[in-house]
Design a protein around this motif. Structure first.
Motif, PDB file in Angstrom:
ATOM      1  N   ASP B 137       0.852  -1.180   0.000  1.00  0.00           N
ATOM      2  CA  ASP B 137       0.000   0.000   0.000  1.00  0.00           C
ATOM      3  C   ASP B 137       0.896   1.241   0.000  1.00  0.00           C
ATOM      4  O   ASP B 137       1.587   1.518   0.975  1.00  0.00           O
ATOM      5  N   VAL B 139       0.413   4.369   0.292  1.00  0.00           N
ATOM      6  CA  VAL B 139      -0.019   5.587   0.978  1.00  0.00           C
ATOM      7  C   VAL B 139       1.109   6.173   1.831  1.00  0.00           C
ATOM      8  O   VAL B 139       1.285   7.395   1.895  1.00  0.00           O
ATOM      9  N   TYR B 146      -0.100   9.238  -3.603  1.00  0.00           N
ATOM     10  CA  TYR B 146      -1.176   8.292  -3.873  1.00  0.00           C
ATOM     11  C   TYR B 146      -2.348   8.610  -2.947  1.00  0.00           C
ATOM     12  O   TYR B 146      -2.145   8.857  -1.757  1.00  0.00           O
ATOM     13  N   THR B 147      -3.538   8.627  -3.488  1.00  0.00           N
ATOM     14  CA  THR B 147      -4.813   9.035  -2.854  1.00  0.00           C
ATOM     15  C   THR B 147      -4.960  10.570  -2.793  1.00  0.00           C
ATOM     16  O   THR B 147      -6.060  11.075  -2.706  1.00  0.00           O
ATOM     17  N   LYS B 148      -3.814  11.302  -2.827  1.00  0.00           N
ATOM     18  CA  LYS B 148      -3.916  12.772  -2.850  1.00  0.00           C
ATOM     19  C   LYS B 148      -4.136  13.212  -4.301  1.00  0.00           C
ATOM     20  O   LYS B 148      -5.033  14.008  -4.589  1.00  0.00           O
ATOM     21  N   GLU B 150      -5.506  12.107  -7.679  1.00  0.00           N
ATOM     22  CA  GLU B 150      -6.395  11.028  -8.125  1.00  0.00           C
ATOM     23  C   GLU B 150      -5.863  10.257  -9.323  1.00  0.00           C
ATOM     24  O   GLU B 150      -6.196   9.091  -9.502  1.00  0.00           O
ATOM     25  N   THR B 154      -2.348   2.577  -8.536  1.00  0.00           N
ATOM     26  CA  THR B 154      -1.407   1.473  -8.355  1.00  0.00           C
ATOM     27  C   THR B 154      -1.500   0.543  -9.560  1.00  0.00           C
ATOM     28  O   THR B 154      -2.455   0.602 -10.339  1.00  0.00           O
ATOM     29  N   GLU B 157      -4.775  -1.286  -9.614  1.00  0.00           N
ATOM     30  CA  GLU B 157      -5.906  -0.505 -10.120  1.00  0.00           C
ATOM     31  C   GLU B 157      -5.821  -0.369 -11.642  1.00  0.00           C
ATOM     32  O   GLU B 157      -6.820  -0.494 -12.360  1.00  0.00           O
TER      33      GLU B 157
END
Lengths: 56, 615, 198
Positions: B137, B139, B146-148, B150, B154, B157
């Motif tokens: 992961d 993060v 990542y996640t900040k 969009e 990964t 995904e």
């Protein structure tokens, strides 16, 4: 995670003195860089700074 | 998958968890908890009518949360068993008044909100651990956003976005504007080969996975520009180099250098990276519509559950430890347990399948024989002498002991014992005896060797698998050394009790050597760590007593190291010559006194103990 | 406790010249005969050969030996041979022990016959001393339940399951998730064949 630090070691086979990484509670295979022995002992005397008064 | 589901010899238990495994090779009692699906999987036809009427919408884990599913659902179209299940945590309620729409709709009436979990028990002879891996992961690697950002995804995904059965029905789009990206950047080694986050190992699959991804991209959309940032490209398998070449020929650009940071243009939502190309030593800036983090393989978070069930060990990277990294890569240290797939180390599909077939063959060796020979040379326990200190359970590499110091109970399964003898060396109460290598047997050998001219002899304890074999190798090569050493063989250096060493010195030995396998070679997982601890403790004791610690040496010598054995013996003979008669006499005196003190202490303790018990 | 009424036989191997070349085998035999509990000692050109083994078997029967020491090569070489040999005349295979006077003596002290012979005697005596404490051991055999538990229904678990099931064994395949497939079922395509993962 326990901290890894350089400590003084001594080879009991050839009396070489050297530094090796040491992590409290973690067993490691230690080898003397000079003679290859594994009789490598943490040099506590040196650590404490006390004079090495070895008995003859 | 279908073949597995319908095979008459396979009892398939999905949505299930192994709760307990008791016993040992040939005879494991297994308890499995089969969680209910609330849908009768033998009746369900996977028509999907139920999901259509279900009002609850939740993220779909199969699609990496990129699309949604209902509370009653089929995990994915090709799922086996091909049946729906209810995710009770999101279902509106077991009370049909609350909803109950799916049950009403189901033609075959196979939905039962009151269905209960089931416990299934059975007996097996062998176990294969194929628990797989987790995906890293990213993060925690804040620099990649990542996640900040969009449009940073990964590789897992990305896999779904590219799949015909994926959340975008095979249309390759980026998350922010659902438009097809024109430039895609891949970052390699995310969560691999990184000391900083405790993942120093190579995850094995990510280079090839990215090469595959770029080829898929280029096949579908030749106009997309793809760039890969890497440390090394590891394309070592059969046919791999060819794919790498094809990817480069298709126009994919490979840049040797890992970006330090990914930033986002707030307007275009495009991503920018600065990177030093280490082949040209130039700092470059690149911009992408989308970036893919090629994430590594990590040990499963729930690994400790299985580890405890089977008392398995882990290697420093966190994956399960095999019996031998080279010669027994499929076997667990305990007989009858085997590994398949990523549970043991990161692997691609081909390697997983290879190891899985190997594991099946290893298991079959026992199954077809129908019987297994147990180690004859094992420890024996005298419970009358046991004080329940639990030292044995701490040192046994195979988990053969279970001790409860509070309840004063001990259980010992000798079928698990492989005969290293570490427990017998560590037990302070004499409750454990190592068959064929008993205290008396070893002590009498010391006595015999030191009966004449003890001052000329060095006692060398050698373990069967490595240092004793190394001495044999030395002999085979006719490598000469002084004739003053006397070897005493044990199965493992872990067997070398402190009292053997002291006994040899008390009998006038000028020097004692404890030898065994290098760490990686120990045939009893890690039993020789206890050897080292014991020797280190003895050095401290010697110093306290005024005996030179230099007279007790610890040497790891492998079976192949004949020369190392020779040199060790030569060096030691030089050291032996320096030990004077007076020094030996002094040592004998000190150790005899220490022994008397110990005896007196033990006597006193024995005399005191009845009164102690009363209070 | 040592058993003092034991009859121990000591067999010294010359191993051609491999041992006899550096060790005075006759003097080791003579020394063995003087060692406690030893009732029989002899040498042979090759102890592991058929005639050598026949001699051991004959002595066990005729001299009613309780323990046998073979001073020869490394037990890593011929321990199984001699265990089988004594077992064939009804002796527990753990009552024979090997004193290594080749790899760890004659071969490594080649120019020093006196010291090598002295060391060979020590090694022999240490094993005779140990023999007084040897106990018969039992190699237990236990039945194996002809079934396998496989934990995990990904590609690896499925492959193992199919192999074993096809071979005719009962397999219990336990998967945590509601479907088989594991991580691989989430892949669009797999290398190196670039085909569908499912």
């Amino acid at each position: 995670m326990p901290e890894t630090e350089e400590k003084d070691f001594k080879c009991l086979r050839c009396s070489a003195e050297f530094k090796l990484p040491y992590t409290k509670g973690v067993m490691q295979e230690r080898t003397c860089p000079k003679c290859g022995s594994n009789s490598v002992r943490l040099d506590r005397k040196k650590e404490k700074g006390a004079p090495a008064g070895e008995k003859k | 998958m279908m073949d597995v589901g319908r095979h008459p010899n396979i009892k398939l238990l999905t949505n299930s968890k192994v709760e307990a495994i008791k016993g040992y090779v040939g005879n494991f009692d297994v308890k499995v908890l089969k969680k209910t699906r609330y849908v009768d999987e033998t009746q369900c036809t996977a028509c999907g009518d139920c999901a259509e009427v279900c009002p609850v919408v939740v993220p779909d884990a199969y699609q990496q949360g990129l699309s949604s599913r209902k509370a009653i659902y089929i995990p994915f179209p090709q799922a086996v068993p091909s049946a729906s299940l209810i995710d009770m945590e999101s279902c509106l309620g077991t009370n049909p008044i609350a909803c109950g729409k799916c049950a009403d709709k189901c033609d075959k009436k196979c939905i039962d909100y009151d269905a209960k979990d089931e416990t299934i028990e059975f007996k097996v002879g062998t176990v294969i651990v194929a628990t797989g891996m987790d995906v890293f992961d990213p993060v925690i690697l804040e620099e990649y956003g990542y996640t900040k950002h969009e449009n940073v995804v990964t590789s897992m995904e990305f896999e779904r976005l590219l799949s015909a059965g994926g959340p975008s029905d095979g249309h390759f789009i980026r998350p922010t504007d659902r438009q097809r990206p024109k430039t895609v950047g891949f970052v390699q080694c995310v969560g691999s080969r990184c000391e900083k986050i405790g993942k120093p190992y190579c995850s094995n699959i990510c280079c090839m996975n990215t090469i595959k991804d770029t080829l898929l991209l280029k096949d579908h959309y030749p106009d997309i520009q793809a760039k890969v940032f890497y440390i090394d490209i590891r394309a070592f398998g059969k046919g791999f180099e060819d794919l790498f070449k094809r990817s480069k020929e298709a126009g994919v650009q490979y840049i040797r250098g890992i970006p330090g940071e990914i930033t986002e243009d707030p307007k275009s939502r495009n991503l920018k990276v600065m990177v030093e190309d280490t082949t040209s030593n130039k700092i470059e800036e690149h911009e992408f519509d989308m970036m893919v983090l090629s994430v590594g393989v990590t040990p499963r978070l729930d690994m400790p559950e299985v580890q405890q069930l089977l008392t398995l060990s882990k290697t420093p990277d966190g994956f399960f430890m095999e019996a031998h990294p080279k010669l027994k890569p499929v076997d667990a240290p305990s007989t009858g347990i085997y590994f398949a797939g990523c549970a043991e180390a990161p692997k691609d599909v081909k390697d997983s399948v290879t190891q899985a077939s190997a594991a099946a063959a290893r298991a079959e060796t026992l199954l077809s024989a129908g019987k297994v020979k147990l180690e004859a040379i094992t420890s024996t326990l005298d419970t009358a002498l046991c004080r329940y200190c639990a030292t044995c359970s701490r040192v046994c590499p195979y988990g053969a002991f279970t001790v409860d110091p509070k309840k004063k109970t001990i259980s010992y399964i000798d079928a698990l014992c492989k005969g290293c003898g570490t427990c017998a060396a560590e037990c302070r109460f004499g409750a454990l005896t190592m068959k064929h290598f008993t205290d008396e047997q070893i002590v009498t050998q010391i006595d015999a060797h030191l009966a004449e001219d003890p001052g000329e002899k060095v006692i060398v304890f050698a373990c069967n698998w490595c240092s004793y074999a190394g001495a044999d190798t030395c002999g085979g090569a006719r490598l000469q050394y002084p004739p003053n050493q006397r070897l005493i063989r044990t199965m493992c250096s872990g067997r070398v009790d402190e009292k053997f060493v002291l006994h040899a010195f008390r009998k006038g030995a000028p020097m004692v050597v404890v030898s065994g396998c290098h760490y990686v070679d120990c045939h009893y997982i890690d039993a020789n760590r206890w050897t080292q601890k014991r020797v280190e403790k003895l050095w401290d004791k010697f110093e306290k007593w005024g005996i030179r610690p230099e007279r007790l040496l610890l040497e790891w010598i492998s079976a192949a190291e004949g020369q190392r054995f020779q040199k060790t013996m030569q060096d030691i003979e030089e050291l032996r010559k320096k030990v004077t008669k007076e020094e030996i006499e002094q040592t004998v005196k000190i150790l005899t006194e220490e022994e008397e003190k110990d005896k007196a202490k033990a006597k006193k303790k024995q005399a005191d103990s009845p009164t102690k018990k009363k209070s | 406790m040592p058993q003092d009424d034991l009859k121990i036989g000591v067999f010294i191997c010359e191993c051609g010249t491999n041992i006899a070349g550096s060790v005075d085998v006759d003097s080791v035999v003579a020394n063995a005969k003087k060692t406690g509990n030893v009732v029989y000692s002899t040498k042979s050109r090759y102890m592991c050969s058929e005639p050598g083994q026949a001699e051991i078997k004959k002595a066990i029967k005729e001299e009613k030996l309780d323990r046998v020491i073979i001073a020869a090569c490394s037990p890593r070489m011929h321990e199984p041979t001699f265990r089988e040999c004594v077992a064939s005349v009804g002796m527990n295979p753990y009552l024979v022990d090997m004193a290594n006077i080749r790899e760890q003596c004659s071969w490594v002290h080649m120019g020093n016959r006196e010291a090598a012979t002295k060391k060979a005697k020590d090694i022999m005596k240490a094993y005779v001393a140990r023999a007084r404490y040897l106990q018969p051991q039992e190699e237990k055999e236990i039945p194996v339940e002809r079934a396998t538990l496989i934990i995990g229904g990904g590609i690896a678990g499925m492959q193992s399951a199919l192999d074993l099931a096809d071979a005719g064994y009962q397999v219990y395949l336990v998967e945590k998730e509601p479907s088989l497939g594991g991580l691989m079922s989430k892949l669009a395509k797999t290398y190196p064949t670039m085909d569908c993962a499912i």
